[in-house]
Design a protein around this motif. Sequence first.
Motif, mmCIF file in Angstrom:
data_model
loop_
_atom_site.group_PDB
_atom_site.id
_atom_site.type_symbol
_atom_site.label_atom_id
_atom_site.label_comp_id
_atom_site.label_asym_id
_atom_site.label_seq_id
_atom_site.Cartn_x
_atom_site.Cartn_y
_atom_site.Cartn_z
ATOM 1 N N ASN A 161 -5.114 -6.295 1.157
ATOM 2 C CA ASN A 161 -3.829 -5.915 1.732
ATOM 3 C C ASN A 161 -3.476 -6.820 2.909
ATOM 4 O O ASN A 161 -2.320 -7.220 3.070
ATOM 5 C CB ASN A 161 -3.843 -4.462 2.190
ATOM 6 N N LYS A 162 -4.457 -7.140 3.717
ATOM 7 C CA LYS A 162 -4.233 -8.032 4.856
ATOM 8 C C LYS A 162 -3.767 -9.401 4.359
ATOM 9 O O LYS A 162 -2.834 -9.989 4.914
ATOM 10 C CB LYS A 162 -5.506 -8.165 5.679
ATOM 11 N N LEU A 163 -4.384 -9.894 3.310
ATOM 12 C CA LEU A 163 -4.001 -11.173 2.734
ATOM 13 C C LEU A 163 -2.558 -11.136 2.216
ATOM 14 O O LEU A 163 -1.781 -12.071 2.433
ATOM 15 C CB LEU A 163 -4.957 -11.561 1.614
ATOM 16 N N ILE A 164 -2.193 -10.074 1.558
ATOM 17 C CA ILE A 164 -0.827 -9.928 1.057
ATOM 18 C C ILE A 164 0.165 -9.950 2.219
ATOM 19 O O ILE A 164 1.163 -10.680 2.188
ATOM 20 C CB ILE A 164 -0.659 -8.627 0.243
ATOM 21 N N LEU A 165 -0.112 -9.163 3.258
ATOM 22 C CA LEU A 165 0.806 -9.097 4.393
ATOM 23 C C LEU A 165 0.898 -10.434 5.131
ATOM 24 O O LEU A 165 1.981 -10.841 5.566
ATOM 25 C CB LEU A 165 0.395 -7.967 5.337
ATOM 26 N N GLU A 166 -0.205 -11.130 5.266
ATOM 27 C CA GLU A 166 -0.185 -12.444 5.911
ATOM 28 C C GLU A 166 0.631 -13.439 5.086
ATOM 29 O O GLU A 166 1.377 -14.249 5.643
ATOM 30 C CB GLU A 166 -1.606 -12.970 6.108
ATOM 31 N N ASN B 46 10.271 -6.187 5.838
ATOM 32 C CA ASN B 46 10.169 -4.749 6.091
ATOM 33 C C ASN B 46 10.116 -3.968 4.780
ATOM 34 O O ASN B 46 9.280 -3.079 4.608
ATOM 35 C CB ASN B 46 11.355 -4.310 6.947
ATOM 36 N N LEU B 47 10.995 -4.305 3.852
ATOM 37 C CA LEU B 47 11.028 -3.609 2.568
ATOM 38 C C LEU B 47 9.737 -3.821 1.784
ATOM 39 O O LEU B 47 9.170 -2.878 1.230
ATOM 40 C CB LEU B 47 12.230 -4.071 1.744
ATOM 41 N N ILE B 48 9.242 -5.037 1.754
ATOM 42 C CA ILE B 48 7.997 -5.317 1.034
ATOM 43 C C ILE B 48 6.833 -4.568 1.664
ATOM 44 O O ILE B 48 6.017 -3.959 0.967
ATOM 45 C CB ILE B 48 7.711 -6.828 0.990
ATOM 46 N N GLN B 49 6.758 -4.571 2.978
ATOM 47 C CA GLN B 49 5.655 -3.884 3.652
ATOM 48 C C GLN B 49 5.720 -2.377 3.431
ATOM 49 O O GLN B 49 4.701 -1.738 3.183
ATOM 50 C CB GLN B 49 5.654 -4.231 5.134
ATOM 51 N N LYS B 50 6.927 -1.808 3.499
ATOM 52 C CA LYS B 50 7.071 -0.366 3.235
ATOM 53 C C LYS B 50 6.666 -0.029 1.801
ATOM 54 O O LYS B 50 5.998 0.970 1.561
ATOM 55 C CB LYS B 50 8.508 0.083 3.478
ATOM 56 N N SER B 51 7.088 -0.861 0.865
ATOM 57 C CA SER B 51 6.764 -0.574 -0.538
ATOM 58 C C SER B 51 5.265 -0.707 -0.798
ATOM 59 O O SER B 51 4.693 0.082 -1.554
ATOM 60 C CB SER B 51 7.567 -1.456 -1.488
ATOM 61 N N LEU B 52 4.611 -1.678 -0.163
ATOM 62 C CA LEU B 52 3.159 -1.798 -0.321
ATOM 63 C C LEU B 52 2.445 -0.569 0.229
ATOM 64 O O LEU B 52 1.523 -0.042 -0.392
ATOM 65 C CB LEU B 52 2.645 -3.051 0.382
ATOM 66 N N ARG B 53 2.882 -0.128 1.408
ATOM 67 C CA ARG B 53 2.266 1.076 1.996
ATOM 68 C C ARG B 53 2.456 2.285 1.084
ATOM 69 O O ARG B 53 1.555 3.088 0.893
ATOM 70 C CB ARG B 53 2.851 1.357 3.376
ATOM 71 N N TYR B 54 3.655 2.406 0.523
ATOM 72 C CA TYR B 54 3.940 3.521 -0.367
ATOM 73 C C TYR B 54 3.080 3.453 -1.625
ATOM 74 O O TYR B 54 2.513 4.467 -2.050
ATOM 75 C CB TYR B 54 5.424 3.534 -0.728
ATOM 76 N N GLU B 55 2.971 2.282 -2.209
ATOM 77 C CA GLU B 55 2.146 2.122 -3.407
ATOM 78 C C GLU B 55 0.692 2.490 -3.127
ATOM 79 O O GLU B 55 0.028 3.130 -3.948
ATOM 80 C CB GLU B 55 2.242 0.701 -3.954
ATOM 81 N N LEU B 56 0.191 2.098 -1.977
ATOM 82 C CA LEU B 56 -1.181 2.465 -1.616
ATOM 83 C C LEU B 56 -1.312 3.966 -1.418
ATOM 84 O O LEU B 56 -2.321 4.569 -1.768
ATOM 85 C CB LEU B 56 -1.612 1.727 -0.345
ATOM 86 N N ASP B 57 -0.272 4.567 -0.856
ATOM 87 C CA ASP B 57 -0.292 6.006 -0.604
ATOM 88 C C ASP B 57 -0.313 6.816 -1.902
ATOM 89 O O ASP B 57 -0.949 7.863 -1.973
ATOM 90 C CB ASP B 57 0.922 6.396 0.236
#
Length: 65
Positions: free
Chosen positions: A8-13, A26-37
């Motif tokens: 996840n850190k690699l994706i965000l970087e 912002n949208l990509i980061q929110k969607s990644l967090r949601y998918e993980l959730d």
Amino acid sequence: MIEGSEFNKLILETIDEHCDDPNVKNLIQKSLRYELDIWNRHIRPSDIEDEYEQMVEDVLKGRKQ
């Protein structure tokens, strides 16, 4: 194998390096967090769609402010 948090850190970087639009980031980061959730949870497709629509609306509202 890369651990989940390292992955996840690699994706965000990578997003930070290659994306200049803060709204897109912002949208990509929110969607990644949601998918993980929601991983391994049984959620109705309509609930997922509603959540993504809300994310997009939030980002668009933030852009206008």
